[in-house]
Design a protein around this motif. Structure first.
Motif, PDB file in Angstrom:
ATOM      1  N   SER A 296      44.187  39.075  40.948  1.00  0.00           N
ATOM      2  CA  SER A 296      43.789  37.681  40.793  1.00  0.00           C
ATOM      3  C   SER A 296      44.332  36.793  41.909  1.00  0.00           C
ATOM      4  O   SER A 296      45.179  37.207  42.713  1.00  0.00           O
TER       5      SER A 296
ATOM      6  N   THR B 203      34.790  41.867  35.054  1.00  0.00           N
ATOM      7  CA  THR B 203      36.022  41.343  35.645  1.00  0.00           C
ATOM      8  C   THR B 203      37.217  41.843  34.839  1.00  0.00           C
ATOM      9  O   THR B 203      37.172  41.873  33.609  1.00  0.00           O
TER      10      THR B 203
ATOM     11  N   GLY C  64      36.523  36.054  33.099  1.00  0.00           N
ATOM     12  CA  GLY C  64      35.456  35.928  34.078  1.00  0.00           C
ATOM     13  C   GLY C  64      34.196  36.597  33.589  1.00  0.00           C
ATOM     14  O   GLY C  64      34.061  36.943  32.401  1.00  0.00           O
ATOM     15  N   SER C  65      33.278  36.814  34.493  1.00  0.00           N
ATOM     16  CA  SER C  65      32.006  37.434  34.139  1.00  0.00           C
ATOM     17  C   SER C  65      32.204  38.901  33.778  1.00  0.00           C
ATOM     18  O   SER C  65      33.265  39.496  34.013  1.00  0.00           O
TER      19      SER C  65
ATOM     20  N   GLN D  65      33.498  41.125  42.399  1.00  0.00           N
ATOM     21  CA  GLN D  65      34.883  40.874  41.996  1.00  0.00           C
ATOM     22  C   GLN D  65      35.727  42.150  41.996  1.00  0.00           C
ATOM     23  O   GLN D  65      36.953  42.081  41.940  1.00  0.00           O
ATOM     24  N   ASN D  66      35.068  43.310  42.086  1.00  0.00           N
ATOM     25  CA  ASN D  66      35.792  44.587  42.094  1.00  0.00           C
ATOM     26  C   ASN D  66      35.776  45.262  43.461  1.00  0.00           C
ATOM     27  O   ASN D  66      36.084  46.452  43.580  1.00  0.00           O
TER      28      ASN D  66
ATOM     29  N   SER E 191      33.843  44.117  29.099  1.00  0.00           N
ATOM     30  CA  SER E 191      34.167  43.887  30.509  1.00  0.00           C
ATOM     31  C   SER E 191      34.884  45.089  31.117  1.00  0.00           C
ATOM     32  O   SER E 191      34.590  45.490  32.247  1.00  0.00           O
TER      33      SER E 191
ATOM     34  N   LEU F 204      33.825  47.490  34.268  1.00  0.00           N
ATOM     35  CA  LEU F 204      34.771  47.626  35.380  1.00  0.00           C
ATOM     36  C   LEU F 204      35.082  49.091  35.674  1.00  0.00           C
ATOM     37  O   LEU F 204      35.203  49.482  36.847  1.00  0.00           O
TER      38      LEU F 204
ATOM     39  N   GLY G  88      40.678  41.364  43.708  1.00  0.00           N
ATOM     40  CA  GLY G  88      40.218  40.714  42.488  1.00  0.00           C
ATOM     41  C   GLY G  88      40.914  41.190  41.237  1.00  0.00           C
ATOM     42  O   GLY G  88      40.832  40.538  40.190  1.00  0.00           O
TER      43      GLY G  88
END
Length: 462
Positions: free
Chosen positions: A130, A111, A107-108, A258-259, A84, A88, A127
């Protein structure tokens, strides 16, 4: 010019999209006015979308790994965290990253994990802190007092579970702080302002807790609260993500949703940064009202107090450091910071009182807790035929553990978390913090199993 066509617009470098039609209409109007072709071309340059930024190649920006495995579960966890973080780190704004010994996926793919730290340039990523903005821990030393009296007093004044306090049981909120909420474009929202009052003095659910224990070095009794910014912070996060998504679509469509980020120097970026500081102030007050209510009930004055956040964004040396489940470990990380910070482990283990070492390979952070090697649902599966009551009796023998909703949440029992001794050892191995004291547990309060609000509403309608 006899006709201004879409084909001509394409030859000038305009791509089909929401501004293409606007450019075509403006060009035709200018052509009808008899303006020269080159003047029209110059006029329409402003309709072109800004150049987008691609993702970086995988591995182009490295990150530090401050975690090691001793079991198969830990190896699986580290592989997931590494995958992850690798994804990212391709985000265009990212300059550096690190993972702590308590890291676990959240998360996916792509994340930021719990226990993750990401430094970005000129960008705030909602994101990456959080939805539980400014999740934090606060400690009060009550001196030589019976720990049960502290836990009883705390149980009488705290509030766990969904929602806020009912009328007649609410704590006051600083009116000047609410005025500053109203001056901020992100916080001037009727629901946020209402929840800022209803949720003051509440702790939520999940892994949030109220812990009472005894200092190993002094023998004095301390209380530690763990929670975040509740409803106001969750709504700020939602608003921030919406703005960040707008910028993502315009600036870097390849970036994972999410980023997404808000440019720090934009009007929205400056307002969001200020909103974060106001939510931090509200969250500290949320801790303070509970601690003050307990020492008032006991008729005692606090001997010592300090607090720290571990879900937040910090500005340092021209970069924005996003810590998600990571404790800032450098001197002066906030104006009201103590050089000491707190690292809780689980309800049957001590809370660590530490001084951070500002380790470069940790980007100046240390862990925030013990973390998990697998999900809550996997922990429940591994319980097999053991009941929650049996597991609690086995894992918390001799402790005064209470669940506010009177239903045990087995995923919050010690076996739901990483091995505490291993996390403590890795704090030393990687030189992330110096442990000054241990607050050995007497007992704690957590929410326990709660009924989700939407289910409760449905049940109430029957």
């Amino acid at each position: 010019m006899t006709e201004f066509t879409s084909e001509l617009l394409k030859t000038w470098g305009h791509l089909p999209g929401k501004r293409f039609g606007q450019a075509l209409a403006a060009g035709r109007e200018a052509a009808a006015q008899g303006r020269p072709v080159e003047a029209i071309r110059d006029l329409l340059e402003g309709f072109k979308p800004a150049p987008t930024t691609d993702l970086r190649p995988a591995g182009d920006v490295a990150f530090s790994v401050n975690i090691e495995a001793g079991t198969a579960d830990e190896e699986d966890n580290i592989r997931a965290v590494h995958a992850s973080m690798t994804e990212l780190m391709r985000t265009p704004t990212v300059e550096a990253g690190a993972v702590m010994p308590d890291a676990c996926p959240a998360g996916s793919l792509g994340t930021i994990p719990v226990g993750g730290v990401v430094a970005t340039r000129d960008a705030i990523h909602p994101g990456m802190h959080s939805a539980d903005i400014c999740c934090s821990v606060s400690m009060t030393d009550f001196g030589p007092v019976d720990p049960r009296s502290v836990l009883d007093a705390a149980h009488a004044v705290t509030h766990f579970g969904p929602g806020g306090r009912p009328d007649g049981r609410r704590f006051g909120v600083d009116l000047e702080l609410l005025d500053r909420f109203r001056e901020n474009r992100f916080l001037n929202n009727p629901k946020i302002l209402r929840l800022a009052q209803e949720h003051m003095g509440t702790q939520g659910d999940g892994n949030h807790f109220l812990f009472v224990g005894t200092s190993r070095s002094t023998g004095k009794v301390a209380m530690v609260t763990h929670h975040g910014s509740r409803g106001p912070g969750a709504l700020l996060y939602k608003a921030g993500m919406a703005v960040a998504e707008r910028y993502r679509a315009e600036l870097s469509p390849q970036t994972l949703k999410q980023n997404a980020w808000i440019p720090a120097d934009s009007e929205e970026g400056e307002a969001y940064w200020q909103a974060l500081q106001l939510i931090r102030e509200w969250t500290r007050a949320n801790h303070d009202v509970l601690h003050r209510a307990v020492w008032t009930a006991l008729g005692r004055e606090p001997v010592d107090r300090f607090w720290n956040e571990h879900n937040f964004v910090f500005r340092r040396d021209g970069l924005f450091y996003h810590g998600k489940g990571a404790t800032p470990a450098w001197r002066g990380f906030a104006a009201d910071s103590d050089e000491r910070t707190l690292i809780p482990l689980n309800m049957a283990e001590p809370v660590l009182v530490v001084r951070g070492k500002d380790a470069g390979h940790g980007l100046g952070f240390s862990p925030h807790g013990a973390g998990r090697n697998y999900s809550r649902s996997e922990h429940r599966r591994r319980m097999g035929n053991m009941t929650a009551e049996q597991m609690m009796a086995l894992e918390t023998e001799g402790l005064d553990v209470r669940f506010f909703e009177n239903r045990i949440d087995p995923s919050e029992l010690p076996s739901g978390y990483k091995n505490a001794d291993s996390v403590v050892r890795q704090i030393g191995t990687f030189g992330l913090a110096e442990i000054e004291d241990y607050i050995d547990p007497y007992g704690c309060i957590m929410a326990g199993e709660t009924t989700p609000p939407w289910i409760a509403r449905k049940q109430n309608r029957r």
